[in-house]
Design an enzyme around this catalytic site. Structure first.
Site, PDB file in Angstrom:
ATOM      1  N   HIS A 134       0.843  -1.203   0.000  1.00  0.00           N
ATOM      2  CA  HIS A 134       0.000   0.000   0.000  1.00  0.00           C
ATOM      3  C   HIS A 134       0.881   1.257   0.000  1.00  0.00           C
ATOM      4  O   HIS A 134       0.670   2.180  -0.797  1.00  0.00           O
ATOM      5  CB  HIS A 134      -0.909  -0.021   1.233  1.00  0.00           C
ATOM      6  CG  HIS A 134      -1.634   1.254   1.490  1.00  0.00           C
ATOM      7  ND1 HIS A 134      -2.958   1.434   1.179  1.00  0.00           N
ATOM      8  CD2 HIS A 134      -1.223   2.437   2.044  1.00  0.00           C
ATOM      9  CE1 HIS A 134      -3.328   2.660   1.523  1.00  0.00           C
ATOM     10  NE2 HIS A 134      -2.291   3.284   2.057  1.00  0.00           N
ATOM     11  N   GLU A 135       1.880   1.286   0.894  1.00  0.00           N
ATOM     12  CA  GLU A 135       2.761   2.447   0.982  1.00  0.00           C
ATOM     13  C   GLU A 135       3.603   2.616  -0.279  1.00  0.00           C
ATOM     14  O   GLU A 135       3.883   3.736  -0.714  1.00  0.00           O
ATOM     15  CB  GLU A 135       3.676   2.331   2.211  1.00  0.00           C
ATOM     16  CG  GLU A 135       2.950   2.272   3.548  1.00  0.00           C
ATOM     17  CD  GLU A 135       2.084   3.492   3.789  1.00  0.00           C
ATOM     18  OE1 GLU A 135       2.414   4.580   3.289  1.00  0.00           O
ATOM     19  OE2 GLU A 135       1.044   3.359   4.467  1.00  0.00           O
ATOM     20  N   HIS A 150       1.959   4.603  -3.017  1.00  0.00           N
ATOM     21  CA  HIS A 150       2.061   6.056  -2.874  1.00  0.00           C
ATOM     22  C   HIS A 150       3.320   6.575  -3.558  1.00  0.00           C
ATOM     23  O   HIS A 150       3.319   7.655  -4.153  1.00  0.00           O
ATOM     24  CB  HIS A 150       2.089   6.447  -1.391  1.00  0.00           C
ATOM     25  CG  HIS A 150       0.781   6.273  -0.693  1.00  0.00           C
ATOM     26  ND1 HIS A 150      -0.417   6.687  -1.231  1.00  0.00           N
ATOM     27  CD2 HIS A 150       0.464   5.717   0.514  1.00  0.00           C
ATOM     28  CE1 HIS A 150      -1.400   6.415  -0.400  1.00  0.00           C
ATOM     29  NE2 HIS A 150      -0.896   5.813   0.659  1.00  0.00           N
ATOM     30  N   GLU A 164      -5.628   7.000  -1.303  1.00  0.00           N
ATOM     31  CA  GLU A 164      -5.543   5.852  -0.405  1.00  0.00           C
ATOM     32  C   GLU A 164      -6.323   4.659  -0.954  1.00  0.00           C
ATOM     33  O   GLU A 164      -5.907   3.511  -0.800  1.00  0.00           O
ATOM     34  CB  GLU A 164      -6.072   6.230   0.986  1.00  0.00           C
ATOM     35  CG  GLU A 164      -5.263   7.287   1.715  1.00  0.00           C
ATOM     36  CD  GLU A 164      -3.863   6.825   2.066  1.00  0.00           C
ATOM     37  OE1 GLU A 164      -3.628   5.599   2.146  1.00  0.00           O
ATOM     38  OE2 GLU A 164      -2.989   7.695   2.268  1.00  0.00           O
TER      39      GLU A 164
END
Length: 422
Positions: free
Chosen positions: A278-279, A282, A358
């Site tokens: 997930h990070e 970004h 997100e």
């Protein structure tokens, strides 16, 4: 007139606070819609009765504190102006030194000190609330140390910004806001570059991840995303909190992957890999740079609006506020008050953009890891450790949530799980 304006300001704050108390404790409904009851997004399926009760209690009080804190800053700065404290700070500064820069430093230390004292009770209530509900594990001494670090970092930052800002105001009455914004661009980038290596270590100790097997797995994911990180860092947050977190921070050569040790202690490797994927999204989708660009765009409009509002307020209420001119440093509390109001007003839009990013990161992570069970259970553990509401009230979501709600996140993963079985 001054006394009347002060009474109206305090009365407006009290009415505002009562509204949000009524909204959060008596009107808003955080129960799940019928169609989600019994699903993996239903907190009743993964929290026990006591955890459910504590989650609702803690969230309501924490949300009330949020809605009270920011307008309290506005009230503080307004009263500082209205009752002549800003004028007094300037007089003390001028009587203490003949040098302009030192006068500014003295004015700022008085304003910063009074602001620190005024907001400390709410900060302490928030800290004590987290301790009461076993979110925070931080000692009072450690919490106070961080408050003081915040104070001096903020003061140091103001000592860079404020003298330049008021010099620009004196040099260009009509264009200072534009020149201030232009100078803020390299300053913002410089601070982003310094954040992970200079500022963050002032609060906590960072060190290479001890679990080398997990580090190898994370760096393999990072390598696929072309993140220039040679090590994964661990930060000792367990001495402060039971909450979980992980992030990619910094820009350029200072980019780093960071895991809280609470995350390492409470989640499995598969759950951590989902969070790190997930990070990583970004980073590869340039969300950090998009965020900087949006911040700079918002700040351009914000500074222009601040310029217009300050001129209007001083022209109309300058006598009552004891501000003879915009470029007089006595106007600084007004500048802070307007900036804070604009930030609060723009937060629904910035949060909406953040929630979109997100959501993309969640989708990227589940497509990368192909492990919906690990993803769902990681969000369930995040909910438990932070006593987070799965389905928060609408105004809370709009003003507070930079991430999708847990209901939205877990429901999306359940849909992926169903598609995967087909």
């Amino acid at each position: 007139m001054v006394r009347k304006m002060g009474v109206y300001a305090v009365l407006a704050y009290v009415i505002y606070g009562l509204f949000f108390y009524w909204y959060l404790f008596h009107f808003a409904d955080s129960s799940l819609p019928f169609e989600y009851q019994g699903t993996k997004a239903d907190p009743a399926t993964f929290l026990n009765g006591r955890e459910l009760m504590l989650s609702e209690e803690y969230s309501k009080i924490r949300n009330l504190l949020f809605f009270l804190s920011t307008p309290f800053e506005w009230l503080f700065y307004f009263l500082i102006l209205l009752f002549g404290f800003s004028k007094a700070f300037k007089s003390w500064a001028e009587s203490s030194s003949k040098y302009k820069l030192l006068q500014t430093a003295i004015y700022l230390i008085w304003l910063s000190f009074f602001a620190f004292l005024a907001t400390l009770p709410l900060s302490y209530i928030s800290y004590n609330l987290s301790k009461t509900y076993n979110i925070s594990t931080q000692t009072f001494a450690s919490w106070m140390k961080e408050e003081l670090i915040d104070f001096w970092i903020n003061y140091g930052t103001l000592m860079i910004i404020v003298p330049v800002l008021y010099w620009l105001m004196k040099k260009s009455v009509k264009r200072w806001w534009l020149y201030a914004w232009i100078l803020s661009v390299p300053f913002t980038l410089f601070m982003m570059f310094l954040q992970p290596v200079i500022i963050d270590p002032l609060y906590n100790d960072f060190y290479p991840l001890k679990n080398k097997e997990l580090e190898t797995k994370i760096l393999t994911l990072a390598d696929k995303a072309k993140i220039p990180a040679e090590h994964v860092f661990e930060v000792n947050m367990s001495k402060e909190t039971n909450s979980l977190n992980a992030y990619v921070s910094g820009i350029g050569s200072n980019a780093r992957i960071v895991l809280w040790d609470t995350t390492l202690n409470k989640l499995s490797d598969d759950q951590i890999l989902f969070i790190m994927a997930h990070e990583i999204c970004h980073y590869i989708e340039n969300h950090i740079y998009i965020g900087i660009a949006l911040y700079l765009l918002f700040s351009l409009f914000g500074l222009y609006l601040t310029y217009r509002i300050m001129n209007w307020m001083i022209a109309r209420y300058g006598k009552e506020l004891k501000i003879p001119d915009v470029k007089d440093i006595r106007s600084l509390p007004l500048f802070f008050m307007i900036i804070s109001m604009l930030l609060f007003a723009s937060s629904p839009l910035s949060n909406l953009i953040s929630r979109y990013e997100e959501t993309r990161a969640d989708r990227y992570a589940i497509n990368m890891t192909q492990n919906p069970e690990a993803a769902i259970t990681s969000f369930q553990e995040l909910t438990r450790s932070g006593l987070t509401q799965v389905n928060p009230p609408l105004l809370v979501k709009i003003f507070r949530y930079s991430h999708p709600t847990m209901l939205e996140r877990i429901s999306m993963l359940e849909e992926f799980e169903v598609q995967q079985r087909k």
